[in-house]
Design an enzyme around this catalytic site. Sequence first.
Site, PDB file in Angstrom:
ATOM      1  N   TYR A 198       0.912   4.276   3.449  1.00 46.90           N
ATOM      2  CA  TYR A 198       0.800   2.731   2.740  1.00 46.90           C
ATOM      3  C   TYR A 198       0.026   2.983   1.579  1.00 46.90           C
ATOM      4  CZ  TYR A 198      -3.987   2.907   4.835  1.00 46.90           C
ATOM      5  OH  TYR A 198      -5.241   3.280   5.120  1.00 46.90           O
ATOM      6  N   CYS A 199      -0.253   2.313   0.534  1.00 45.13           N
ATOM      7  CA  CYS A 199      -1.093   2.344  -0.571  1.00 45.13           C
ATOM      8  C   CYS A 199      -1.301   0.757  -0.801  1.00 45.13           C
ATOM      9  CB  CYS A 199      -0.584   3.197  -1.686  1.00 45.13           C
ATOM     10  SG  CYS A 199       1.096   2.785  -2.385  1.00 45.13           S
ATOM     11  N   THR A 200      -1.835   0.620  -2.194  1.00 47.34           N
ATOM     12  CA  THR A 200      -2.178  -0.986  -2.487  1.00 47.34           C
ATOM     13  C   THR A 200      -0.926  -1.928  -2.601  1.00 47.34           C
ATOM     14  OG1 THR A 200      -4.019   0.270  -3.985  1.00 47.34           O
ATOM     15  CG2 THR A 200      -3.399  -2.176  -4.207  1.00 47.34           C
TER      16      THR A 200
END
Length: 343
Positions: A198-200
């Site tokens: 996951y990331c922003t």
Amino acid sequence: MQLYNTLSAKERAALIEEAGKDRLTISFYKYAHIGNPQILRNYLYLGWDALEVLGRIYIAREGVNAQLSVPAENFEAFKNFLDSVSFLENVRLNIAIEQDNMSFLKLKVKVRHKIVADGLKDDSFDVTDKGIHVGAARFNELIEDPDTVLVDMRNHYESEIGHFKNAVTPDVDTFRDSLDLIEEQLKEHKEDKNLVMYCTGGIRCEKASAYYKHKGFKKVYQLEGGIIEYTRQVRQENLENKFLGKNFVFDHRRGERISEDVISNCHQCGKPCDTHVNCANEACHLLFIQCDDCAKKMDDCCSDACKEVHSLPLEEQKKLRRGKEVSNKIFKKGRSEVLKFKK
């Protein structure tokens, strides 16, 4: 024909305040094969300038990466404009959890070598051959599976103020650093483990998913829309929120609160705090975490030396900066030696 911003941030802020219109902060990205990024850049600039769009947009042969704001009353026209570009039709738009009319004060559309700086010299993999996208509900199921390794693909200063429970949070300064680190740590599990990332907003882990598939990982997943979309789905569908703290964002706000947990500390006194600021000394501009008490005590600066410079008349500060390159401390993002309680 105007193809660049002509107003200062101060002038634009005054116009926004005078207009009194609510604005929406939005981000989106799309990996695609673009033949001539400059032509697309000019087309997007002209269309968006007419719609009063402000923000920071990168275009490269591999796609588009955009963080921007638009007057709420122009949202439908903005969406229709996007749909007029074939590969952007129905692109997912991540609408910010917390809105701020001043999140962006200029329109900057730039052509770059890549839309995500990855440092990779390996052009043999296709960035559009991505891993499996999962929504919030499926993501919550996956990360409870003992055969899952959950990886935060962001940098240390982002995960420091917020991350998912039990996530691996690489202590890295750049996206490129995390790619090799994760591959080395998980090289024995390319076949048997679920690699969930996951990331922003999804853009970094989408590229990472294509990269890891190229490197032989068999079960590669990513959180669709990143933390921003996850939060929207959790609230809309009344799901359990497994994210702790704040989501770091790359605009004036610097963070969106996702849960009430404060998992980081003031870099100057050590008390619980998750507010990122930039040092008020323009010659430093270091990004770090500072509580209200320290902000008052230090005059919004990261050190006594910067406080002393910041107290000088503006013209004196300019003389000190003249002929000098901007300090690279800003890229340390909280690792400066002047901070006693950094991570």
